[in-house]
Design a protein around this motif. Sequence first.
Motif, short mmCIF file in Angstrom:
data_model
loop_
_atom_site.label_atom_id
_atom_site.label_comp_id
_atom_site.label_asym_id
_atom_site.label_seq_id
_atom_site.Cartn_x
_atom_site.Cartn_y
_atom_site.Cartn_z
N HIS A 120 56.84 88.19 82.92
CA HIS A 120 55.43 88.54 82.73
C HIS A 120 54.89 89.31 83.94
CE1 HIS A 120 51.29 88.18 81.40
NE2 HIS A 120 50.95 87.56 82.51
N HIS A 121 55.23 88.86 85.12
CA HIS A 121 54.68 89.46 86.34
C HIS A 121 55.39 90.73 86.78
CE1 HIS A 121 51.46 86.93 88.04
NE2 HIS A 121 51.96 86.01 87.23
N ILE A 200 43.80 90.65 89.68
CA ILE A 200 44.15 90.25 91.05
C ILE A 200 45.39 89.36 91.05
CG2 ILE A 200 43.32 89.02 93.11
CD1 ILE A 200 40.46 89.74 92.18
N HIS A 201 45.51 88.54 90.02
CA HIS A 201 46.65 87.62 89.91
C HIS A 201 47.97 88.38 89.78
CE1 HIS A 201 48.88 84.02 88.82
NE2 HIS A 201 49.30 84.62 87.71
N HIS A 202 47.92 89.64 89.36
CA HIS A 202 49.14 90.43 89.18
C HIS A 202 49.43 91.35 90.37
CE1 HIS A 202 50.37 89.60 84.94
NE2 HIS A 202 49.16 89.06 84.94
N THR A 209 48.50 86.82 94.21
CA THR A 209 49.20 86.30 93.04
C THR A 209 48.94 84.81 92.88
OG1 THR A 209 50.97 87.90 93.46
CG2 THR A 209 51.45 86.17 91.89
N ASP A 210 48.80 84.12 94.02
CA ASP A 210 48.56 82.69 94.02
C ASP A 210 47.06 82.40 93.86
OD1 ASP A 210 49.15 79.98 94.19
OD2 ASP A 210 49.02 79.95 96.38
N TYR A 227 40.20 80.50 93.21
CA TYR A 227 39.44 81.67 92.80
C TYR A 227 39.44 82.73 93.89
CZ TYR A 227 35.42 84.55 91.39
OH TYR A 227 34.61 85.59 91.05
N ASN A 228 39.69 83.97 93.50
CA ASN A 228 39.67 85.12 94.41
C ASN A 228 38.78 86.17 93.76
OD1 ASN A 228 40.12 87.28 96.09
ND2 ASN A 228 42.32 86.97 96.23
#
Length: 263
Positions: A120-121, A200-202, A209-210, A227-228
């Motif tokens: 997925h990533h 942002i998670h990708h 990513t974390d 949360y970012n």
Amino acid sequence: MLDFNDNLVRLSVFMGVFIVCATLEAIFPKKRRTQTRVKRWFSNISIILIDSVVVRLIGQLSAVAVAFYAAEQGWGVFNWLSLPTWLEVILAVALLDLAIYVQHVASHKIPLLWKMHRVHHADRDIDVTTGTRFHPLEIILSMFYKCLIILVLGPSVFAVFLFEVILNASAMFNHSNLRLTAWLDKILRTIIVTPDMHRIHHSVINRETDSNYGFFLSIWDKLFKTYNEQPEQGHDNMVIGLNEYQSDKPSNLIWCLKLPFLK
């Protein structure tokens, strides 16, 4: 099981949301693509089709079927309580979404699960097709996990069906390469996960990513301090994917299927 064809409804919603998101992200794109859409989409859609076949082969091991079984047997917390239907549905959807958040965090923290989740990533661009790009093995494990949670919670068949539809639709929406105005994004992410929030998670930056693990409700990332708000290099300059796979490999179907078994 339901008074209507739940598979037909789910497929109709999937196609509708897919077409809308694909159209909007083509008209209002957020990031410039690094690879051609045709090459990536062939692999991503092929994975989606393979996953669909796998789910069909599993047969009765589906979230809705297990919810029906739990109701028949009187298993699960909600089957022991007498809550108003509307309250049970809201609580069930929220708790199931929390369960998916926990699963997502685990897929990053547990090495064996990460091997599968890398598929997925590894996608170097993020768009509507990324939202359903998961290795078949991860789909199978995810189905077992959801069924276990449903047996414990005992939500109604309708609540599970509704959650499955919402989860699918929100995954496509928050992975879409859609440019939302800042004020609209700010309003939406007070409740749900937006494309700017999940993108942002990708990022290839590990600490980004974390973060932002949520799929539907944004509250879990804020509650559990993952949360970012914004990427360090901005959305235009952030690099998508995994550092070790910044090549054409992630757009190759066979490579994607083999990735969990590669060192």
